[in-house]
Design a protein around this motif. Structure first.
Motif, PDB file in Angstrom:
ATOM      1  N   TYR A  32      -1.385  -1.292  -5.282  1.00  0.00           N
ATOM      2  CA  TYR A  32      -2.632  -1.388  -4.529  1.00  0.00           C
ATOM      3  C   TYR A  32      -3.287  -2.762  -4.741  1.00  0.00           C
ATOM      4  CZ  TYR A  32      -2.430   3.658  -3.639  1.00  0.00           C
ATOM      5  OH  TYR A  32      -2.067   4.914  -3.211  1.00  0.00           O
ATOM      6  N   VAL A  92      -7.892   0.533   0.784  1.00  0.00           N
ATOM      7  CA  VAL A  92      -7.039   0.329  -0.388  1.00  0.00           C
ATOM      8  C   VAL A  92      -7.892   0.138  -1.638  1.00  0.00           C
ATOM      9  CG1 VAL A  92      -5.287  -1.158  -1.436  1.00  0.00           C
ATOM     10  CG2 VAL A  92      -5.171  -0.638   0.994  1.00  0.00           C
ATOM     11  N   GLU A 113       0.833  -1.205   0.000  1.00  0.00           N
ATOM     12  CA  GLU A 113       0.000   0.000   0.000  1.00  0.00           C
ATOM     13  C   GLU A 113       0.865   1.252   0.000  1.00  0.00           C
ATOM     14  OE1 GLU A 113      -3.513   2.281   2.565  1.00  0.00           O
ATOM     15  OE2 GLU A 113      -2.460   0.559   3.430  1.00  0.00           O
ATOM     16  N   ALA A 122      -1.542  -5.126  -2.570  1.00  0.00           N
ATOM     17  CA  ALA A 122      -1.941  -4.916  -1.176  1.00  0.00           C
ATOM     18  C   ALA A 122      -3.272  -5.614  -0.885  1.00  0.00           C
ATOM     19  CB  ALA A 122      -2.048  -3.428  -0.872  1.00  0.00           C
TER      20      ALA A 122
END
Length: 203
Positions: free
Chosen positions: A182, A194, A163, A185
């Motif tokens: 992202y 996120v 992130e 993540a």
């Protein structure tokens, strides 16, 4: 054991054995008792020292909560005095937090670097490294931030690392890299925040 014909022979044998071995038995007994007492004293001293350090740590935290960065000097004194304990590491993390709140980013970074170099706990080291990377990113030291994140070892931190990499890429205007980070993540278990960041980057 040898067989003795009379009680007198048994007594004489015991006397003879004691004459030859009695001193060693006494010395061994004294040494053994001394070792036990010494160990107990050492243990009690260690426990007392830990309790004293714990009390001092609580006072340090209270000072930080009440005075913020103004308690930096006394907190640093505690850290220096107990540098080999995890209490010092925890105090340094707390000091860094209040320094960030006060806008003292360089000072906070110094504390976090100390934690990463001195803690034996992988989770605390990772905590310090990720917080350091956030500060470096805020200072637009993006390459330094990415280098710091590359040192984070525990896989449990993979989502937060990804992130932050996304945030750094976005700050640099690299939307494609941010989107990839992202996504990583999310796959590593990150939350809806996120997903919102990723949605904002939708083409």
């Amino acid at each position: 054991m040898e067989a003795y014909e009379t009680e007198e022979q048994q007594v004489e044998a015991i006397k003879s054995w004691w004459k030859e071995n009695g001193k060693a038995v006494v010395v061994g007994g004294v040494v053994g008792i001394g070792a036990i007492l010494g160990w107990k004293y050492y243990q009690s001293t260690k426990i007392e020292a830990k309790e004293t350090t714990s009390i001092s740590y609580e006072k340090t935290l209270t000072a930080l909560q009440n005075s913020g960065a103004e308690a930096a000097e006394s907190t640093q004194a505690f850290i220096t005095a107990h540098a080999k304990s995890e209490y010092a590491v925890l105090a340094a993390l707390q000091l860094a937090k209040v320094q960030v709140d006060a806008g003292q980013l360089d000072a906070a970074l110094e504390q976090l670097n100390w934690v990463a170099s001195n803690s034996k706990d992988e989770s605390l080291i990772a905590t310090a490294q990720v917080r350091s990377a956030r500060i470096q990113a805020e200072q637009t030291q993006f390459n330094a931030a990415l280098a710091t994140l590359a040192n984070v070892k525990p896989t449990s931190w993979a989502a937060r690392v990804a992130e932050l990499k996304g945030d750094i890429a976005l700050s640099q205007g690299d939307v494609a890299t941010a989107r990839t980070a992202y996504t990583e993540a999310l796959q590593a278990g990150m939350n809806q925040a996120v997903q919102m960041k990723l949605d904002d980057l939708a083409e």
